[in-house]
Design an enzyme around this catalytic site. Structure first.
Site, PDB file in Angstrom:
ATOM      1  N   GLY A 384       0.825  -1.202   0.000  1.00  0.00           N
ATOM      2  CA  GLY A 384       0.000   0.000   0.000  1.00  0.00           C
ATOM      3  C   GLY A 384       0.857   1.249   0.000  1.00  0.00           C
ATOM      4  O   GLY A 384       1.989   1.243   0.460  1.00  0.00           O
ATOM      5  N   THR A 385       0.304   2.307  -0.557  1.00  0.00           N
ATOM      6  CA  THR A 385       0.972   3.599  -0.521  1.00  0.00           C
ATOM      7  C   THR A 385      -0.073   4.606  -0.101  1.00  0.00           C
ATOM      8  O   THR A 385      -1.149   4.652  -0.694  1.00  0.00           O
ATOM      9  CB  THR A 385       1.498   3.982  -1.911  1.00  0.00           C
ATOM     10  N   PHE A 388       0.870   9.033   4.090  1.00  0.00           N
ATOM     11  CA  PHE A 388       1.984   9.136   5.028  1.00  0.00           C
ATOM     12  C   PHE A 388       3.196   8.313   4.621  1.00  0.00           C
ATOM     13  O   PHE A 388       4.245   8.449   5.198  1.00  0.00           O
ATOM     14  CB  PHE A 388       1.542   8.694   6.416  1.00  0.00           C
ATOM     15  N   THR A 390       4.860   4.514   2.457  1.00  0.00           N
ATOM     16  CA  THR A 390       4.675   3.253   1.750  1.00  0.00           C
ATOM     17  C   THR A 390       4.662   2.119   2.765  1.00  0.00           C
ATOM     18  O   THR A 390       5.427   2.129   3.713  1.00  0.00           O
ATOM     19  CB  THR A 390       5.837   3.055   0.773  1.00  0.00           C
ATOM     20  N   LYS A 407       5.655   0.397   7.789  1.00  0.00           N
ATOM     21  CA  LYS A 407       5.301   1.655   7.123  1.00  0.00           C
ATOM     22  C   LYS A 407       6.523   2.554   7.116  1.00  0.00           C
ATOM     23  O   LYS A 407       7.108   2.842   8.155  1.00  0.00           O
ATOM     24  CB  LYS A 407       4.145   2.313   7.871  1.00  0.00           C
ATOM     25  N   ASP A 506      -7.168  11.166  11.481  1.00  0.00           N
ATOM     26  CA  ASP A 506      -7.279  10.829  10.067  1.00  0.00           C
ATOM     27  C   ASP A 506      -8.165   9.593   9.874  1.00  0.00           C
ATOM     28  O   ASP A 506      -7.755   8.608   9.277  1.00  0.00           O
ATOM     29  CB  ASP A 506      -5.886  10.617   9.461  1.00  0.00           C
TER      30      ASP A 506
END
Ligand SMILES: *[C@@H]1O[C@H](CO)[C@@H](O)[C@H](O)[C@H]1NC(C)=O
Ligand SMILES: *[C@@H]1O[C@H](CO)[C@@H](O)[C@H](O)[C@H]1NC(C)=O
Ligand SMILES: *[C@@H]1O[C@H](CO)[C@@H](O)[C@H](O)[C@H]1NC(C)=O
Ligand SMILES: *[C@@H]1O[C@H](CO)[C@@H](O)[C@H](O)[C@H]1NC(C)=O
Ligand SMILES: *[C@@H]1O[C@H](CO)[C@@H](O)[C@H](O)[C@H]1NC(C)=O
Ligand SMILES: *[C@@H]1O[C@H](CO)[C@@H](O)[C@H](O)[C@H]1NC(C)=O
Ligand SMILES: *[C@@H]1O[C@H](CO)[C@@H](O)[C@H](O)[C@H]1NC(C)=O
Length: 705
Positions: A384-385, A388, A390, A407, A506
């Site tokens: 996932g990217t 915040f 990768t 991450k 977030d």
């Protein structure tokens, strides 16, 4: 007749001489007053420049042409200024305070040699000063520029670019070593950056290096008077071309005009402390005045050779045998130092040199292990990217499930990272079935790595929207309702049930990971804080995702549990309707649901893909509660505890009248226009889905009104 004619010629020539003088002298005088004096010099080494450079303290021009600011003695100060003042202010009207600082440009090559292979001490500055020496300046953290009594006093009229090599010694003022800072009348940097340069191979590739490497380093400082901005670049001088992108680019420095006086002296100050380094300048060029002054380029080959990079020599015995013994001793020591230095460099490259504060943290993982776990952060491992960073999948034996998610974040600046990690340490103790557990962290060069549990099923975002969906089927109503409840209980834990209040900041579908039994887990909590902290203190930075940000964030920038509730409300409407909170700026999910509610058709908001496969009572409850949570006034939103009570049916959702949420503000259209403020910045970025971190400075919010 004839004679008088001659006389006449004589008198005529005398008259014309007098006329010539009368005409030319004022003309010349006029020219010198209107002509704006420029200064331009270049020192390719300082041989024979003793009369142009005024040195004080430990500073001296060495016979080999190097300008040495300090030697490696402890607690010394050395300053070297160009002997003639430089006109830096255009004051054709002395009674006006509205003066502009003239453009200037300077470039120099310097070398810092630490006294041992470990850290050396303190650093040096390039300074603009009203005097060609620094009266009463102190060593150590005062860098030979100021002292503890006048530090910060606006009567100093001192501007300096500091090259600081000592970390953690300045009572928190300049917390990391190896940085450069911009100082206005004070040693406390108004602006600072770690020592990196942008590689020309890739526009955003930063390379870091050490100021006290013992190798020549080049610096360029360009100030542009009309725009009051400055550029600054620093990079290793050997085998590098000048980076195209400056480290500091067009930074506004309006304060310079309050600091600079009509005439200033330019030069260098340096100091050592308990730890010490020798500071050398190999060459220096400067240019000021005119439209676009550009300091001459200093070719390394034209400068005196760099000082030898070696540790202090011991005293030699004149006797031959003693000399041999001493020499071999020195050789052995040098070899040992070389060995340790190369070991140190190797470890430094692996990022395993720890700063003091990093050591006693139980959640710190080793970079080496993470590197191995992710096959060297290989692209195959990317799962996932996000806004915040990768995320990589890793295999590690020490984790319960043998799998981890790593991450990788590159914060805008490493400032504030230390405090953030203190927070991570406590977040690492959070445990809840609806939260993604944070297992640990690791800092490596400019990257921060956060290690989480690996959740195989992907995010809610991909389950709601990806086409074709991995499962091939639409998320069923029951699963949606379960997921919503799970997220609510995760948020409740963060807000109320843990030992301290944690604001998520977030909340959005891509931050909700779904386990194989469809249990949701909320991830990335508190991470947005890193971006808030890393910013300059004079702007309010709002961090979050367009569409999920509560309206009050635009006004005061303060995240609160109520702003999380707002984001949760949007998320809830999204789960029920299967629609994103906003499209290109004309559609707003909450407004749309509100309109449906007003026309008594709220049930039409339910995702049409569900057909009739949903529970009408639960759907109405979820939509009503979504609206409730999206209330414009933070105080009118329910707490997460109430939300869960409503969802469990322990309590009835309050009635929402038609102008719910808008009654308090002057008009509904005003709120609409505030939303436009966000969306326009979103549109500029091009993509709704990928734009995740929004920065709004307080000034832009003001002007947006
Ligand atoms: C001051 O100097 C600038 C440029 O040299 C010129 O444009 C401006 O008109 C001058 N102002 C006065 C008041 O003389
Ligand atoms: C100089 O500046 C002052 C204040 O801005 C102004 O009152 C005065 O007229 C100016 N003088 C000239 C010669 O422009
Ligand atoms: C001061 O300078 C600014 C920008 O150059 C200009 O807009 C303003 O009119 C000036 N004010 C005076 C009093 O000269
Ligand atoms: C700043 O310096 C001036 C002149 O040296 C002095 O009079 C004044 O007291 C100082 N101010 C402070 C706050 O130290
Ligand atoms: C500063 O750098 C920018 C590019 O980042 C460039 O456009 C600008 O002209 C530079 N300004 C000066 C004064 O060198
Ligand atoms: C810049 O100037 C403003 C206004 O004079 C002042 O409040 C501020 O503290 C100054 N900042 C620095 C870093 O000197
Ligand atoms: C500086 O002068 C010394 C002798 O005075 C000479 O040995 C040295 O090579 C000169 N250096 C440069 C860079 O010209």
């Amino acid at each position: 007749m004839h004679q008088s004619l001659i006389m006449d010629d004589k008198t005529r020539s005398i008259i014309s001489l007098i006329l010539f003088l009368l005409l030319t002298i004022p003309a010349r005088a006029q020219r010198t007053t209107t002509e704006t004096p420029t200064t331009k010099f270049i020192f390719r080494g300082f041989n024979g420049s003793e009369s142009d450079i005024r040195t004080q303290g430990a500073a001296m021009i060495k016979p080999d042409g190097l300008l040495r600011l300090t030697d490696r003695n402890q607690n010394v100060v050395g300053t070297a200024f160009y002997n003639k003042p430089v006109r830096l202010l255009d004051t054709n009207n002395t009674s006006s305070t509205n003066n502009t600082v003239r453009s200037f440009s300077t470039s120099f090559v310097f070398v810092i040699i630490p006294s041992s292979s470990s850290n050396g001490g303190f650093g040096f500055t390039f300074a603009l000063s009203p005097t060609p020496y620094r009266p009463g300046a102190d060593p150590e953290q005062f860098l030979g520029l100021l002292n503890k009594d006048n530090d910060g006093n606006s009567t100093n009229h001192v501007f300096a670019v500091e090259f600081d090599t000592v970390q953690g010694f300045k009572d928190g003022a300049d917390s990391s070593g190896n940085h450069i800072g911009l100082n206005f009348n004070s040693l406390k940097s108004a602006y600072q950056e770690p020592v990196v340069y942008y590689d020309n191979d890739g526009p955003n590739r930063k390379e870091d290096f050490r100021l006290q490497s013992g190798e020549p380093i080049r610096a360029h400082l360009d100030y542009d008077g009309p725009t009051q901005t400055l550029n600054f670049t620093v990079y290793p001088a050997k085998s590098r071309s000048r980076p195209i992108r400056p480290l500091i680019s067009q930074l506004p420095v309006p304060n310079l005009s309050q600091i600079v006086q009509e005439e200033m002296y330019v030069g260098f100050t340096a100091a050592t402390g308990r730890e010490s380094s020798a500071h050398y300048v190999m060459g220096w060029s400067f240019s000021s005045g005119g439209d676009r002054p550009i300091a001459d380029t200093l070719e390394l080959s034209e400068l005196p050779p760099a000082p030898p990079n070696k540790a202090k020599k011991g005293g030699y015995n004149s006797q031959v045998i003693a000399l041999i013994v001493a020499l071999s001793g020195v050789t052995v020591i040098l070899l040992a130092l070389l060995f340790f230095f190369s070991m140190y460099k190797k470890r430094l490259q692996q990022g395993e040199i720890l700063e003091d504060w990093e050591i006693n943290h139980p959640h710190r993982l080793r970079y080496k292990d993470l590197f191995a776990a992710t096959d060297g952060f290989s692209e195959d491992r990317i799962i996932g990217t996000g806004g915040f960073g990768t995320v990589f999948r890793g295999n590690i034996a020490s984790s319960p499930s043998n799998q981890i998610a790593v991450k990788k974040i590159t914060p805008n600046s490493m400032q504030g990272v230390r405090e953030f990690i203190a927070e991570i340490e406590s977040l690492g103790r959070l445990r809840h079935k609806n939260l993604v557990n944070l297992q640990g962290w690791c800092k490596h060069k400019n990257d921060l790595l956060l290690i989480y549990d690996y959740i195989p099923n992907g995010s809610l975002d991909s389950l709601l929207y990806s086409v074709p969906r991995r499962s091939g089927a639409v998320l069923s109503w029951n699963v949606r309702f379960q997921i919503a409840k799970g997220i609510a209980s995760g948020l409740l834990y963060l807000h109320e049930e843990w030992e301290q209040i944690v604001i998520h900041r977030d909340v959005k579908p891509s931050n909700v990971l779904i386990e194989s039994d469809m249990n949701p887990r909320l991830g990335d909590f508190g991470l947005a804080r890193l971006y808030e902290r890393g910013s300059q203190s004079n702007t309010t930075v709002v961090v979050g995702t367009i569409g999920y940000m509560a309206p009050e964030l635009a006004r005061n920038g303060k995240s609160s549990s109520a702003s999380d509730v707002f984001a949760f409300g949007v998320l809830l409407l999204e789960i029920v309707s299967g629609r994103r909170p906003t499209d290109s700026g004309t559609f707003f999910l909450a407004d749309w649901v509100m309109e449906l509610h007003a026309s008594n058709e709220i049930i039409r908001a339910v995702d049409p893909r569900l057909g009739s496969g949903y529970d009408e009572r639960e759907a109405k409850l979820a939509l009503g509660m979504g609206l409730l949570c999206c209330h414009q006034r933070p105080a009118s939103r329910p707490s997460m505890r109430m939300v869960l009570r409503y969802m469990n049916g322990d309590e009835d959702v309050p009635q929402i009248d038609d102008n719910w949420g808008y009654s308090d503000s002057s008009s509904r259209s005003e709120i609409g226009s505030k939303f436009e403020g966000y969306v326009s910045s979103d549109r500029a970025s091009g993509s709704v889905a990928s734009f995740s971190v929004t920065r709004i400075s307080s000034s832009s919010v003001m002007s947006g009104r």
